[in-house]
Design an enzyme around this catalytic site. Structure first.
Site: not given
Ligand code: APR
Length: 321
Positions: A10, A14-15, A34, A96, A120, A152, A176
């Site tokens: 991902g 966050i990544g 990703d 998810n 996640s 927090r 959580h």
């Molecule tokens: N395999 C790999 N990556 C994936 C897949 C998959 N099958 N499906 C989606 N992604 C990637 C998306 O392309 C995206 O870049 O996961 C990433 C998620 O990033 P964001 O949408 O920016 O979300 P983020 O804020 O990083 O949070 C990710 O962490 O805290 C939790 O609730 C939050 O579930 C969420 C996760």
């Protein structure tokens, strides 16, 4: 000695912060996976081009191929949708859990010896699913929640008392979700009970109200950020929190961090992932530190664990139905 290797599954909000923190701290070489073509490659190139300025020297690679995570010491999973305003973490479970299924299969095939940190959401269900599918031993698959929830809580206490965040110790246990358990009794400033300091400042009755407000804000803190951002959820603080856990494992620091761990009788919980204080070292979860909860804390813990159980049960029906 070979460099350590960290895989980030991902490469979203966050990544991206995870990758930058790994690089700045030279925790090891980093591979970001990703499904979005070019995006992880672009982010890693961008960070690499900052290396002469920041003075770090690690290899950074973006990929769409799970093969590239082979040999990782630590895998951090953020793949999945974040919340939008009005959503609870639990609303993300259907989408998810499908994403987590494919991610866990990739980890199982290419990085079965890694220590896995799941971020996640809904966290307690996603870490359960990840462990089930990868088959990696429970002490090497954990969730990040407690470090952030505790941070927090500590932040709000420091602001309230006008002291440095560095001198506040505060911890939350449990799931959580909004039923998490901030441990008021053990919150301290350099060992001095926070409640005592609040009572000096406000008197007993108002001190209780102030603490209750901080506990409530801690429980709802993720949603507070979501409401402000409007397009996603917190990402700086979850990334920092997971990095603290990864660093403790990679450097065998044996830090005591609130971690979403698989419990086998600890705190009276059997067979579920729940947040508890854990010693994180090169072997993964090396110990879970247990202590007596008072009646009120136990009641909060029971409620939080019941919420986790409900979530995991709904996961079973989603996967089987
Ligand atoms: N395999 C790999 N990556 C994936 C897949 C998959 N099958 N499906 C989606 N992604 C990637 C998306 O392309 C995206 O870049 O996961 C990433 C998620 O990033 P964001 O949408 O920016 O979300 P983020 O804020 O990083 O949070 C990710 O962490 O805290 C939790 O609730 C939050 O579930 C969420 C996760």
């Amino acid at each position: 000695m070979a460099r350590k290797k960290i895989a980030l599954i991902g490469g979203g909000q966050i990544g991206g912060v995870l990758a930058q923190l790994c690089a700045l701290r030279e925790l090891g070489d980093v591979v970001m996976f990703d499904i979005v073509e070019g995006m992880p490659q672009g982010k890693m190139l961008d960070i690499a081009e900052a290396s002469p300025v920041d003075g770090f020297d690690v290899c950074l690679q973006g990929t769409q191929d799970y093969k590239d995570i082979a040999g990782s010491d630590v895998v951090i999973v953020t793949a999945g949708l974040p919340r939008k305003p009005g959503m609870s973490r639990d609303d993300l479970i259907v989408t998810n859990s499908k994403i987590m299924t494919s991610v866990a299969e990739g980890i199982k095939q290419y990085a079965p010896n890694a220590f896995v940190i799941v971020i996640s959401n809904p966290l307690d269900a996603m870490v359960t699913l990840c462990q089930k599918i990868t088959g990696i031993p429970h002490n090497r698959v954990v969730g990040q929640a407690g470090v952030l929830d505790s941070a927090r809580f500590a932040t709000f206490i420091a602001w309230e008392l006008g002291v440095s965040v560095k001198d506040v110790v505060a911890m939350t246990l449990g799931g959580h979700g909004d039923d998490m358990v901030p441990l008021v009794r053990y919150a301290s400033v350099q060992g001095i009970p926070v409640m005592e300091l609040l009572e000096q400042k406000y008197g007993a009755e108002k001190a209780k109200e102030v603490m209750e407000a901080m506990v409530k804000r801690t429980r709802l803190a993720g949603g507070e950020v979501v409401a402000l951002l409007k397009t996603g959820s917190a990402f700086y603080s979850p990334a920092s929190s997971a990095i603290a856990m990864a660093e403790s494992v990679l450097k065998d620091q044996k830090r005591v961090l609130p971690t979403c761990c698989y419990l086998q009788g600890e705190f009276g919980v059997n067979g579920y992932y729940v947040g508890v204080p854990a010693v994180l070292g090169e072997k993964g979860v090396e110990n879970i530190l247990q202590f007596k909860l008072d009646a009120e804390e136990q009641a909060m813990m029971d409620k939080s664990v019941a919420a986790v159980k409900g979530l995991v049960d709904s996961l079973d029906s989603i996967l089987n139905g």
